[in-house]
Design an enzyme around this catalytic site. Sequence first.
Site, PDB file in Angstrom:
ATOM      1  N   LYS A   1      16.740  74.384  65.091  1.00 56.68           N
ATOM      2  CA  LYS A   1      15.957  75.625  64.913  1.00 56.68           C
ATOM      3  C   LYS A   1      15.387  76.092  66.248  1.00 56.68           C
ATOM      4  CE  LYS A   1      15.159  75.072  60.053  1.00 56.68           C
ATOM      5  NZ  LYS A   1      15.435  73.646  59.839  1.00 56.68           N
TER       6      LYS A   1
ATOM      7  N   ASN B   1      16.362  81.201  78.618  1.00 58.05           N
ATOM      8  CA  ASN B   1      16.754  80.107  79.519  1.00 58.05           C
ATOM      9  C   ASN B   1      16.583  78.736  78.861  1.00 58.05           C
ATOM     10  OD1 ASN B   1      17.565  79.129  82.248  1.00 58.05           O
ATOM     11  ND2 ASN B   1      15.544  78.148  82.105  1.00 58.05           N
TER      12      ASN B   1
HETATM   13  P1  BMP Z   1      16.640  68.918  51.136  1.00 58.39           P
HETATM   14  O1  BMP Z   1      17.969  69.161  50.387  1.00 58.39           O
HETATM   15  O2  BMP Z   1      16.261  67.497  51.184  1.00 58.39           O
HETATM   16  O3  BMP Z   1      15.557  69.838  50.677  1.00 58.39           O
HETATM   17  O4  BMP Z   1      16.948  69.288  52.696  1.00 58.39           O
HETATM   18  C1  BMP Z   1      17.196  70.588  53.128  1.00 58.39           C
HETATM   19  C2  BMP Z   1      17.517  70.585  54.598  1.00 58.39           C
HETATM   20  O5  BMP Z   1      17.744  71.922  55.031  1.00 58.39           O
HETATM   21  C3  BMP Z   1      16.413  70.041  55.495  1.00 58.39           C
HETATM   22  O6  BMP Z   1      17.030  69.465  56.633  1.00 58.39           O
HETATM   23  C4  BMP Z   1      15.657  71.289  55.910  1.00 58.39           C
HETATM   24  O7  BMP Z   1      15.032  71.114  57.161  1.00 58.39           O
HETATM   25  C5  BMP Z   1      16.778  72.315  56.006  1.00 58.39           C
HETATM   26  N1  BMP Z   1      16.387  73.720  55.737  1.00 58.39           N
HETATM   27  C6  BMP Z   1      15.802  74.092  54.550  1.00 58.39           C
HETATM   28  O8  BMP Z   1      15.556  73.273  53.665  1.00 58.39           O
HETATM   29  N2  BMP Z   1      15.478  75.408  54.357  1.00 58.39           N
HETATM   30  C7  BMP Z   1      15.712  76.377  55.275  1.00 58.39           C
HETATM   31  O9  BMP Z   1      15.420  77.528  55.022  1.00 58.39           O
HETATM   32  C8  BMP Z   1      16.314  75.996  56.478  1.00 58.39           C
HETATM   33  C9  BMP Z   1      16.658  74.677  56.688  1.00 58.39           C
HETATM   34  O10 BMP Z   1      17.258  74.335  57.814  1.00 58.39           O
END
Ligand code: BMP
Length: 211
Positions: A59, A65
Amino acid sequence: KSRLIIALDVTDRTEALSIAEKLGGAVDAIKVNYPLVLVCGLGIIKDIKKYANVIADFKVADIPNTNSLICRETFEAGADAIICQGFVGKDSVKACVDVANKYGREVYVVTEMSHPGALDFLQPHAFELVDLAFRAGASGIIAPATRPERLVDIRCRAGDMKILSPGVGAQGGDARKAIDAGADFVIVGRSIYNAEDPYAAAVNFIEQLRR
Ligand code: BMP
């Protein structure tokens, strides 16, 4: 093609590699995030790459830069794609895309996030972030499986860009609904790696996605 991406947010190297080895061949990619990389270091990307393509969910959200430097190190470490934030502006996203193009890799831009707090700020700007991702030359976007009705609109706006959709399972989203609403891939973390049998859990998702 399974349309399933595993979010490997475990914080134990042995567990991570064991899951990657068992599931890597069945899924489209493995997403790594800070929890794993902060424990194991960037080198874990090369280890996981033996089993699957790796998406680095860092993210990235900085000045152009700094974004370039982060992307360079991440691609040097072997990542096939990186996730960046769009709210920092087009030049910052473009900096990621420029580095990705040099390495022949991909950039995905976060639009609307899957958690409830996304309504506080991101949601009103989601379409602008989709447009920004497109104009910056990103390969795709991240959009919420927790709101399939939003996925439908984001899909219309996103044209040919790929949509990766997290929020399935633990956050309440449904894999099949997300695909039907326009996602190309769903991202699943806890519902797989915390399952008693992660392999069976992954196969169950893959079957739902095939229907
Ligand atoms: P989980 O299925 O355990 O909720 O994990 C979701 C994953 O996706 C985590 O790594 C989280 O950081 C990422 N994520 C998310 O859940 N929602 C977003 O909007 C963006 C993400 O990167």
